[in-house]
Design a protein around this motif. Structure first.
Motif, PDB file in Angstrom:
ATOM      1  N   ILE A  12       1.070  -1.046   0.278  1.00 33.67           N
ATOM      2  CA  ILE A  12      -0.069   0.251  -0.267  1.00 33.67           C
ATOM      3  C   ILE A  12       0.930   1.203  -0.461  1.00 33.67           C
ATOM      4  CG2 ILE A  12      -2.213  -1.064   0.690  1.00 33.67           C
ATOM      5  CD1 ILE A  12      -0.763   0.303   3.742  1.00 33.67           C
ATOM      6  N   CYS A  14       2.802   2.630   2.174  1.00 33.71           N
ATOM      7  CA  CYS A  14       2.965   3.164   3.060  1.00 33.71           C
ATOM      8  C   CYS A  14       4.474   3.632   3.751  1.00 33.71           C
ATOM      9  CB  CYS A  14       2.101   2.390   4.313  1.00 33.71           C
ATOM     10  SG  CYS A  14       3.464   0.989   5.256  1.00 33.71           S
ATOM     11  N   ILE A  16       6.183   2.209   6.117  1.00 29.53           N
ATOM     12  CA  ILE A  16       6.502   1.582   7.733  1.00 29.53           C
ATOM     13  C   ILE A  16       8.276   0.976   7.332  1.00 29.53           C
ATOM     14  CG2 ILE A  16       6.626   0.002   9.427  1.00 29.53           C
ATOM     15  CD1 ILE A  16       3.229   1.505   8.412  1.00 29.53           C
ATOM     16  N   CYS A  51       6.130  -4.523   8.167  1.00 33.45           N
ATOM     17  CA  CYS A  51       5.360  -4.353   7.598  1.00 33.45           C
ATOM     18  C   CYS A  51       4.152  -4.706   7.424  1.00 33.45           C
ATOM     19  CB  CYS A  51       6.037  -5.286   6.084  1.00 33.45           C
ATOM     20  SG  CYS A  51       4.699  -5.309   4.495  1.00 33.45           S
TER      21      CYS A  51
END
Length: 62
Positions: A12, A14, A16, A51
């Motif tokens: 996605i 993100c 992280i 993740c």
């Protein structure tokens, strides 16, 4: 040489995993994770652990 195994279909973007990596191995490009600096990977597994989508499945050592 260690490197993460990516399954980007579920990524996605993100970031992280990028933030978790102490060696700046990963990057987000085009909304998905990519390996930017494979030679820097120390095989710590922080990206795998962080993740939220499970897109980084393991660290392999070639």
């Amino acid at each position: 040489m260690a490197h993460p195994v990516l399954e980007t279909d579920e990524c996605i973007g993100c970031g992280i995993c990028v933030d978790a990596c102490p060696q700046e191995v990963l990057d987000i490009q085009g909304g998905t994770v990519t390996i930017a600096n494979e030679d820097n990977c120390i095989g710590c597994g922080e990206c795998v652990e962080e993740c939220p989508m499970g897109c980084i499945t393991e660290i392999v050592d070639d």
